[in-house]
Design a protein around this motif. Structure first.
Motif, PDB file in Angstrom:
ATOM      1  N   LEU A  15       0.784  -1.584   0.161  1.00  0.00           N
ATOM      2  CA  LEU A  15       0.272   0.091  -0.081  1.00  0.00           C
ATOM      3  C   LEU A  15       0.751   1.321  -0.488  1.00  0.00           C
ATOM      4  O   LEU A  15       2.028   1.034   0.185  1.00  0.00           O
ATOM      5  CB  LEU A  15      -0.993  -0.072   1.155  1.00  0.00           C
ATOM      6  N   GLU A  17       0.023   5.197   0.357  1.00  0.00           N
ATOM      7  CA  GLU A  17      -1.282   6.791   0.615  1.00  0.00           C
ATOM      8  C   GLU A  17      -1.973   5.686   0.667  1.00  0.00           C
ATOM      9  O   GLU A  17      -3.180   6.578  -0.190  1.00  0.00           O
ATOM     10  CB  GLU A  17      -0.516   7.745  -0.386  1.00  0.00           C
ATOM     11  N   ASN A  18      -2.342   4.831   1.279  1.00  0.00           N
ATOM     12  CA  ASN A  18      -4.064   4.193   1.490  1.00  0.00           C
ATOM     13  C   ASN A  18      -4.544   3.224  -0.534  1.00  0.00           C
ATOM     14  O   ASN A  18      -5.524   3.300  -0.600  1.00  0.00           O
ATOM     15  CB  ASN A  18      -4.774   4.917   1.761  1.00  0.00           C
ATOM     16  N   GLN A  19      -3.640   3.347  -1.473  1.00  0.00           N
ATOM     17  CA  GLN A  19      -3.195   3.311  -2.510  1.00  0.00           C
ATOM     18  C   GLN A  19      -2.597   1.601  -3.184  1.00  0.00           C
ATOM     19  O   GLN A  19      -1.833   1.626  -2.238  1.00  0.00           O
ATOM     20  CB  GLN A  19      -3.223   3.829  -3.307  1.00  0.00           C
ATOM     21  N   ARG A  20      -3.816   1.114  -3.457  1.00  0.00           N
ATOM     22  CA  ARG A  20      -2.773  -0.499  -3.733  1.00  0.00           C
ATOM     23  C   ARG A  20      -1.596  -0.343  -4.552  1.00  0.00           C
ATOM     24  O   ARG A  20      -2.908   0.464  -5.747  1.00  0.00           O
ATOM     25  CB  ARG A  20      -4.031  -1.876  -4.308  1.00  0.00           C
ATOM     26  N   LEU A  21      -0.611  -1.082  -4.611  1.00  0.00           N
ATOM     27  CA  LEU A  21       0.139  -0.752  -5.587  1.00  0.00           C
ATOM     28  C   LEU A  21      -0.559  -2.492  -6.307  1.00  0.00           C
ATOM     29  O   LEU A  21       0.079  -3.134  -5.839  1.00  0.00           O
ATOM     30  CB  LEU A  21       1.144  -0.156  -5.259  1.00  0.00           C
ATOM     31  N   ARG A  59      -0.216   2.480  -9.902  1.00  0.00           N
ATOM     32  CA  ARG A  59      -1.338   3.130  -8.626  1.00  0.00           C
ATOM     33  C   ARG A  59      -2.002   2.402  -9.821  1.00  0.00           C
ATOM     34  O   ARG A  59      -2.216   3.202 -10.532  1.00  0.00           O
ATOM     35  CB  ARG A  59      -0.834   4.258  -8.043  1.00  0.00           C
ATOM     36  N   LYS A  60      -3.203   2.154  -8.895  1.00  0.00           N
ATOM     37  CA  LYS A  60      -4.877   1.872  -9.778  1.00  0.00           C
ATOM     38  C   LYS A  60      -5.237   2.742  -9.780  1.00  0.00           C
ATOM     39  O   LYS A  60      -5.399   2.415 -11.250  1.00  0.00           O
ATOM     40  CB  LYS A  60      -5.209   0.907  -8.524  1.00  0.00           C
ATOM     41  N   GLU A  61      -5.459   4.110  -8.925  1.00  0.00           N
ATOM     42  CA  GLU A  61      -5.884   5.160  -9.636  1.00  0.00           C
ATOM     43  C   GLU A  61      -5.267   5.526 -10.960  1.00  0.00           C
ATOM     44  O   GLU A  61      -6.196   6.105 -11.768  1.00  0.00           O
ATOM     45  CB  GLU A  61      -5.824   6.442  -8.359  1.00  0.00           C
ATOM     46  N   GLU A  62      -4.171   5.559 -10.764  1.00  0.00           N
ATOM     47  CA  GLU A  62      -3.556   6.523 -12.263  1.00  0.00           C
ATOM     48  C   GLU A  62      -4.150   5.216 -13.222  1.00  0.00           C
ATOM     49  O   GLU A  62      -3.883   6.141 -14.125  1.00  0.00           O
ATOM     50  CB  GLU A  62      -2.284   6.520 -12.085  1.00  0.00           C
ATOM     51  N   GLU A  65      -7.269   6.014 -15.210  1.00  0.00           N
ATOM     52  CA  GLU A  65      -7.327   7.392 -15.292  1.00  0.00           C
ATOM     53  C   GLU A  65      -6.173   7.347 -16.424  1.00  0.00           C
ATOM     54  O   GLU A  65      -6.960   7.325 -17.398  1.00  0.00           O
ATOM     55  CB  GLU A  65      -6.470   8.714 -14.640  1.00  0.00           C
TER      56      GLU A  65
END
Length: 72
Positions: A15, A17-21, A59-62, A65
Motif C-alpha cells: 500500500l 498512501e492508502n492506494q494498492r500498488l 498505482r491503481k487510480e493512475e 485514469e
C-alpha cells in the motif's frame, strides 16, 4: 507511506498512501495481455508506473485514469 495489509498475497498487497500498488503481472492479468507487453509500455513510457526500491509498481487510480484517456 508504505505498509502491508493482511489480505492478498502471503505478505499482503503493498500500500502507498492508502492506494494498492499493482505489480506488472497484476496489470497484465487485468488488461489480458502479456507481461512483456506491459514492460514494453513502461519502457516506451506509455503507461504510468513507479519504481520503489527497484521494483516496478502501478498505482491503481493512475492506471484507471490512463485507461479512460486511452478510450477517447
Amino acid at each position: 507511506m508504505l505498509s502491508n495489509s493482511g489480505s492478498g498475497s502471503a505478505r499482503g498487497p503493498l500500500l502507498f498512501e492508502n492506494q494498492r500498488l499493482l505489480t506488472a503481472k497484476d496489470v497484465a492479468d487485468l488488461l489480458r495481455c502479456s507481461l512483456q507487453h506491459i514492460y514494453n509500455l513502461v519502457w516506451r513510457r506509455e503507461i504510468p508506473s513507479v519504481k520503489i526500491g527497484g521494483l516496478l509498481r502501478f498505482r491503481k487510480e493512475e492506471l484507471i485514469e490512463w485507461l479512460h484517456r486511452k478510450e477517447l
